[in-house]
Design an enzyme around this catalytic site. Structure first.
Site, mmCIF file in Angstrom:
data_model
loop_
_atom_site.group_PDB
_atom_site.id
_atom_site.type_symbol
_atom_site.label_atom_id
_atom_site.label_comp_id
_atom_site.label_asym_id
_atom_site.label_seq_id
_atom_site.Cartn_x
_atom_site.Cartn_y
_atom_site.Cartn_z
ATOM 1 N N CYS A 260 0.836 -1.203 0.000
ATOM 2 C CA CYS A 260 0.000 0.000 0.000
ATOM 3 C C CYS A 260 0.880 1.268 0.000
ATOM 4 O O CYS A 260 1.507 1.572 -1.002
ATOM 5 C CB CYS A 260 -0.980 -0.034 1.156
ATOM 6 N N HIS A 344 -3.983 -4.822 -0.218
ATOM 7 C CA HIS A 344 -3.678 -5.422 1.091
ATOM 8 C C HIS A 344 -3.786 -6.943 1.037
ATOM 9 O O HIS A 344 -4.889 -7.492 1.118
ATOM 10 C CB HIS A 344 -4.637 -4.882 2.160
ATOM 11 N N GLU A 346 -2.961 -8.842 3.390
ATOM 12 C CA GLU A 346 -3.404 -9.247 4.733
ATOM 13 C C GLU A 346 -4.887 -8.960 4.940
ATOM 14 O O GLU A 346 -5.467 -9.406 5.941
ATOM 15 C CB GLU A 346 -2.567 -8.536 5.802
#
Length: 371
Positions: A260, A344, A346
């Protein structure tokens, strides 16, 4: 101090005013007004440091129906929180639901916002608001009790300085160590989500979570790999970090992975340029394509800036592209193990389709550590 159902307003920089009912804390705040299109995951979103200083609009019309879990134990990485506090300036929803129902919930969203001094606004047409933000781009706004005069709002509304203060608010003051496996990853933290740490620990890494203003060259000597995390604001305001990463690109030959904000920082350090998107990518359904394999993935995103593909030096190349608008979603070095993504992997909240990128990163870290 808190109140429910008292009249409150959101005023945008272009003169638009929307009146609804307040919940959470009673106070006046200012910040950039942005929207997120996710249907769930408000606990994770509200604690995402990338939202620091912003007024968050949730487009899904029912918010609060599954409540909020108990507070996180101090010093832990307990889910579902992405940091130790609510990060947004304020929350705007169409219909706030106070009567929550969920096995893990212990309090309402209103109670949580109140306890952390964050105001909320409900009863406004978030679809109309989102259309305005899409048409004119994100803009500054103020959220305040309707009983306050404009002079009072100007005098008392709190805002975060987005050029310097915001980055110091979201980063630890000193490096934090998390023991895991034999391989050590330095996570450069300018507002990194906790699930990045959890994702690395789950793959057998030890993590040194270093504030962006730490001496990264010194920490890199201890590291088998470096991960530059996400965060709020304009990457060009992090010039000291860009300078440090540029030094790493010149001397560090182990893997560097950006996520990011990390994608933008890595690009700037390599000599490329970044720019502000009209209204950013904030949601859990952004489609991206891997330009190497041509495979497509649905991703979670939260960013307002992007990398200019045509500004990349000749020894760098685009890696991922956003299928909706064609903007950059990742870059790779042609010569060294340096690469980054704008989305992202995650997630939290969102799809975990790209979690394999952490596996690939750790596999490369392990292979290069054995040389």
């Amino acid at each position: 101090m808190h109140a429910r159902d008292a009249a409150a307003r959101l005023s945008l920089h272009d003169g638009t005013q929307m009146q609804g009912r307040g919940f959470g804390a009673v106070k006046a705040v200012r910040g950039e007004v942005v929207f997120n299109t996710a249907m769930a995951g408000y606990v994770e979103a509200l604690t995402d440091p990338s939202y620091r200083g912003q007024i968050l609009v949730l487009t899904y019309p029912l918010v609060g129906n599954y409540g909020v879990p108990p507070p996180r134990r101090p010093g832990t990485l307990d889910r579902p929180y992405e940091s130790g506090r609510i990060q947004v300036q304020a929350l705007v929803v169409q219909n706030y639901v106070d009567a929550y129902s969920h096995h893990a919930a212990s309090r309402s969203l209103h109670e949580w916002l109140s306890s952390e001094g964050v105001p909320g606004l409900t009863g406004v047409d978030t679809r109309s608001l989102t259309r305005r933000l899409r048409e004119y781009g994100t803009m500054q706004g103020s959220l305040y009790p309707a009983s306050m005069s404009e002079d009072d709002v100007r005098r008392s509304s709190g805002a975060v300085d987005m050029r310097d203060e915001v980055f110091r608010l979201v980063a630890p003051s000193e490096p934090v160590h998390y023991e895991g496996g034999k391989l050590t990853i330095v996570l450069v933290d300018a507002g990194a989500k906790d699930n990045i740490v959890r994702s690395l620990l789950a793959r057998g890494a030890s993590v040194i979570r270093a504030p962006w203003h730490a001496d990264l060259l010194e920490l890199a000597a201890q590291a088998d790999g470096i991960l530059i995390g996400n965060g709020p604001g304009d990457p060009k305001d992090l010039a000291p970090l860009v300078t440090q990463v540029r030094s790493l690109l010149e001397s560090y030959r182990k893997p560097i992975f950006g996520v990011c904000l990390g994608n933008q920082i890595l690009a700037l350090a390599a000599g490329a340029d970044t720019y502000k998107l009209p209204y950013g990518h904030r949601g859990v359904n952004q489609p991206v394509q891997d330009l190497l394999t041509r495979r497509c993935y649905i991703t979670s995103q939260n960013h307002g800036y992007a990398v200019r593909d045509d500004s990349l030096p000749k020894d760098w190349e685009p890696w991922f592209v956003n299928i909706n608008d064609g903007t950059n979603e990742g870059i790779r070095s042609r010569q060294h193990p340096y690469f980054s993504i704008q989305f992202h992997p995650e997630a939290s909240p969102g799809p975990q389709d790209t979690g394999f990128l952490f596996d690939d990163f750790m596999r490369l870290v392990g292979a290069m550590a054995q040389r």
